[in-house]
Motif scaffolding. Sequence first.
Motif, PDB file in Angstrom:
ATOM      1  N   LEU A  25      -1.601   7.446  -3.458  1.00  0.00           N
ATOM      2  CA  LEU A  25      -0.885   6.414  -2.709  1.00  0.00           C
ATOM      3  C   LEU A  25      -1.307   6.442  -1.249  1.00  0.00           C
ATOM      4  N   LEU A  26      -1.371   5.271  -0.667  1.00  0.00           N
ATOM      5  CA  LEU A  26      -1.775   5.136   0.722  1.00  0.00           C
ATOM      6  C   LEU A  26      -0.789   4.190   1.396  1.00  0.00           C
ATOM      7  N   ILE A  27      -0.266   4.582   2.530  1.00  0.00           N
ATOM      8  CA  ILE A  27       0.616   3.717   3.303  1.00  0.00           C
ATOM      9  C   ILE A  27      -0.192   3.203   4.484  1.00  0.00           C
ATOM     10  N   VAL A  28      -0.223   1.882   4.627  1.00  0.00           N
ATOM     11  CA  VAL A  28      -1.060   1.223   5.624  1.00  0.00           C
ATOM     12  C   VAL A  28      -0.191   0.325   6.484  1.00  0.00           C
ATOM     13  N   THR A  29      -0.408   0.359   7.782  1.00  0.00           N
ATOM     14  CA  THR A  29       0.263  -0.562   8.689  1.00  0.00           C
ATOM     15  C   THR A  29      -0.734  -1.644   9.093  1.00  0.00           C
ATOM     16  N   VAL A  30      -0.348  -2.890   8.911  1.00  0.00           N
ATOM     17  CA  VAL A  30      -1.211  -4.020   9.252  1.00  0.00           C
ATOM     18  C   VAL A  30      -1.307  -4.127  10.771  1.00  0.00           C
ATOM     19  N   VAL A  31      -2.538  -4.274  11.263  1.00  0.00           N
ATOM     20  CA  VAL A  31      -2.785  -4.463  12.687  1.00  0.00           C
ATOM     21  C   VAL A  31      -3.466  -5.816  12.854  1.00  0.00           C
ATOM     22  N   GLY A  32      -2.839  -6.713  13.574  1.00  0.00           N
ATOM     23  CA  GLY A  32      -3.417  -8.029  13.803  1.00  0.00           C
ATOM     24  C   GLY A  32      -2.882  -9.073  12.840  1.00  0.00           C
ATOM     25  N   ASP A  33      -3.407 -10.292  12.990  1.00  0.00           N
ATOM     26  CA  ASP A  33      -2.896 -11.434  12.232  1.00  0.00           C
ATOM     27  C   ASP A  33      -3.877 -11.954  11.193  1.00  0.00           C
ATOM     28  N   SER A  34      -4.890 -11.175  10.833  1.00  0.00           N
ATOM     29  CA  SER A  34      -5.925 -11.675   9.928  1.00  0.00           C
ATOM     30  C   SER A  34      -5.414 -11.974   8.520  1.00  0.00           C
ATOM     31  N   MET A  35      -4.283 -11.400   8.125  1.00  0.00           N
ATOM     32  CA  MET A  35      -3.750 -11.639   6.782  1.00  0.00           C
ATOM     33  C   MET A  35      -2.522 -12.538   6.784  1.00  0.00           C
ATOM     34  N   THR A  36      -2.230 -13.166   7.919  1.00  0.00           N
ATOM     35  CA  THR A  36      -1.125 -14.118   8.002  1.00  0.00           C
ATOM     36  C   THR A  36      -1.487 -15.347   7.185  1.00  0.00           C
ATOM     37  N   PRO A  37      -0.613 -15.867   6.373  1.00  0.00           N
ATOM     38  CA  PRO A  37       0.826 -15.637   6.291  1.00  0.00           C
ATOM     39  C   PRO A  37       1.259 -14.566   5.291  1.00  0.00           C
ATOM     40  N   SER A  38       0.347 -14.007   4.499  1.00  0.00           N
ATOM     41  CA  SER A  38       0.751 -13.018   3.486  1.00  0.00           C
ATOM     42  C   SER A  38       1.355 -11.771   4.113  1.00  0.00           C
ATOM     43  N   PHE A  39       0.665 -11.231   5.107  1.00  0.00           N
ATOM     44  CA  PHE A  39       1.132 -10.038   5.820  1.00  0.00           C
ATOM     45  C   PHE A  39       0.939 -10.277   7.307  1.00  0.00           C
ATOM     46  N   GLY A  70     -13.794   0.007  16.449  1.00  0.00           N
ATOM     47  CA  GLY A  70     -12.857  -0.703  15.588  1.00  0.00           C
ATOM     48  C   GLY A  70     -11.938   0.239  14.834  1.00  0.00           C
ATOM     49  N   LEU A  71     -11.045  -0.340  14.064  1.00  0.00           N
ATOM     50  CA  LEU A  71     -10.147   0.424  13.201  1.00  0.00           C
ATOM     51  C   LEU A  71     -10.948   1.094  12.098  1.00  0.00           C
ATOM     52  N   ASP A  72     -10.449   2.199  11.560  1.00  0.00           N
ATOM     53  CA  ASP A  72     -11.132   2.888  10.468  1.00  0.00           C
ATOM     54  C   ASP A  72     -11.151   2.063   9.191  1.00  0.00           C
ATOM     55  N   SER A  73     -10.054   1.355   8.924  1.00  0.00           N
ATOM     56  CA  SER A  73      -9.934   0.576   7.690  1.00  0.00           C
ATOM     57  C   SER A  73      -9.429  -0.825   7.998  1.00  0.00           C
ATOM     58  N   LEU A  74      -9.778  -1.754   7.109  1.00  0.00           N
ATOM     59  CA  LEU A  74      -9.323  -3.138   7.218  1.00  0.00           C
ATOM     60  C   LEU A  74      -8.593  -3.530   5.933  1.00  0.00           C
ATOM     61  N   VAL A  75      -7.732  -4.526   6.040  1.00  0.00           N
ATOM     62  CA  VAL A  75      -6.989  -5.057   4.900  1.00  0.00           C
ATOM     63  C   VAL A  75      -7.381  -6.522   4.749  1.00  0.00           C
ATOM     64  N   LYS A  76      -7.972  -6.866   3.600  1.00  0.00           N
ATOM     65  CA  LYS A  76      -8.407  -8.248   3.341  1.00  0.00           C
ATOM     66  C   LYS A  76      -8.252  -8.545   1.856  1.00  0.00           C
ATOM     67  N   ARG A  77      -8.396  -9.826   1.510  1.00  0.00           N
ATOM     68  CA  ARG A  77      -8.323 -10.255   0.122  1.00  0.00           C
ATOM     69  C   ARG A  77      -9.721 -10.245  -0.488  1.00  0.00           C
ATOM     70  N   LEU A  78      -9.842  -9.710  -1.695  1.00  0.00           N
ATOM     71  CA  LEU A  78     -11.108  -9.685  -2.419  1.00  0.00           C
ATOM     72  C   LEU A  78     -11.322 -11.071  -3.026  1.00  0.00           C
ATOM     73  N   VAL A  79     -12.440 -11.732  -2.666  1.00  0.00           N
ATOM     74  CA  VAL A  79     -12.662 -13.102  -3.144  1.00  0.00           C
ATOM     75  C   VAL A  79     -13.852 -13.233  -4.089  1.00  0.00           C
ATOM     76  N   ALA A  80     -14.729 -12.238  -4.151  1.00  0.00           N
ATOM     77  CA  ALA A  80     -15.858 -12.302  -5.092  1.00  0.00           C
ATOM     78  C   ALA A  80     -16.408 -10.899  -5.308  1.00  0.00           C
ATOM     79  N   VAL A  81     -16.850 -10.639  -6.540  1.00  0.00           N
ATOM     80  CA  VAL A  81     -17.453  -9.351  -6.906  1.00  0.00           C
ATOM     81  C   VAL A  81     -18.809  -9.610  -7.561  1.00  0.00           C
ATOM     82  N   ALA A  82     -19.488  -8.547  -7.946  1.00  0.00           N
ATOM     83  CA  ALA A  82     -20.839  -8.647  -8.510  1.00  0.00           C
ATOM     84  C   ALA A  82     -20.922  -9.716  -9.595  1.00  0.00           C
ATOM     85  N   GLY A  83     -21.918 -10.595  -9.448  1.00  0.00           N
ATOM     86  CA  GLY A  83     -22.142 -11.670 -10.411  1.00  0.00           C
ATOM     87  C   GLY A  83     -21.453 -12.970 -10.068  1.00  0.00           C
ATOM     88  N   ASP A  84     -20.469 -12.924  -9.156  1.00  0.00           N
ATOM     89  CA  ASP A  84     -19.769 -14.145  -8.728  1.00  0.00           C
ATOM     90  C   ASP A  84     -20.601 -14.874  -7.679  1.00  0.00           C
TER      91      ASP A  84
END
Length: 140
Positions: A25-39, A70-84
């Motif tokens: 388990l990992l607890i992450v605090t969102v920094v910034g507005d890049s995931m607005t409106p979800s987070f 920059g920050l060590d980690s980022l939080v984003k939505r996965l939109v495509a993977v291998a073959g997409d």
Amino acid sequence: MPGYAWPLLALAVTLAGGLAVRRRLLIVTVVGDSMTPSFTDGDVLLAVCRRRAAVGDVVVFRNPLRAHGGLDSLVKRLVAVAGDPVPPDIRPAAGCDIVPVGKAVVRGDNADSIDSRKLGLIAVSDIHAVVRMRLQEAGT
């Protein structure tokens, strides 16, 4: 086995199980507005480590720009993977039309996000965890 050994064994098993859960388990605090409106900035999220991510999942991954302050980690939505297909707005930064093996495309929910539109493809091996839920909303 002495009578006190069973409670000690039970305690050891409980502690080992607790450590295994803590490593998953990992607890992450969102920094910034890049995931607005979800987070939003300050939201606290719970993520599960070492879990396969699917398109649509929100993921935590190593920031390829962290060496530049920059920050060590980022939080984003996965939109495509291998073959997409690589989304058209990301193709200039990705340099390809189809996501290659071992790579992924991420995008923030906010149009002003620093994501694959600027970073290009990210390595699947850099994805640490998949966000499962918001634990706390910012400001509460």
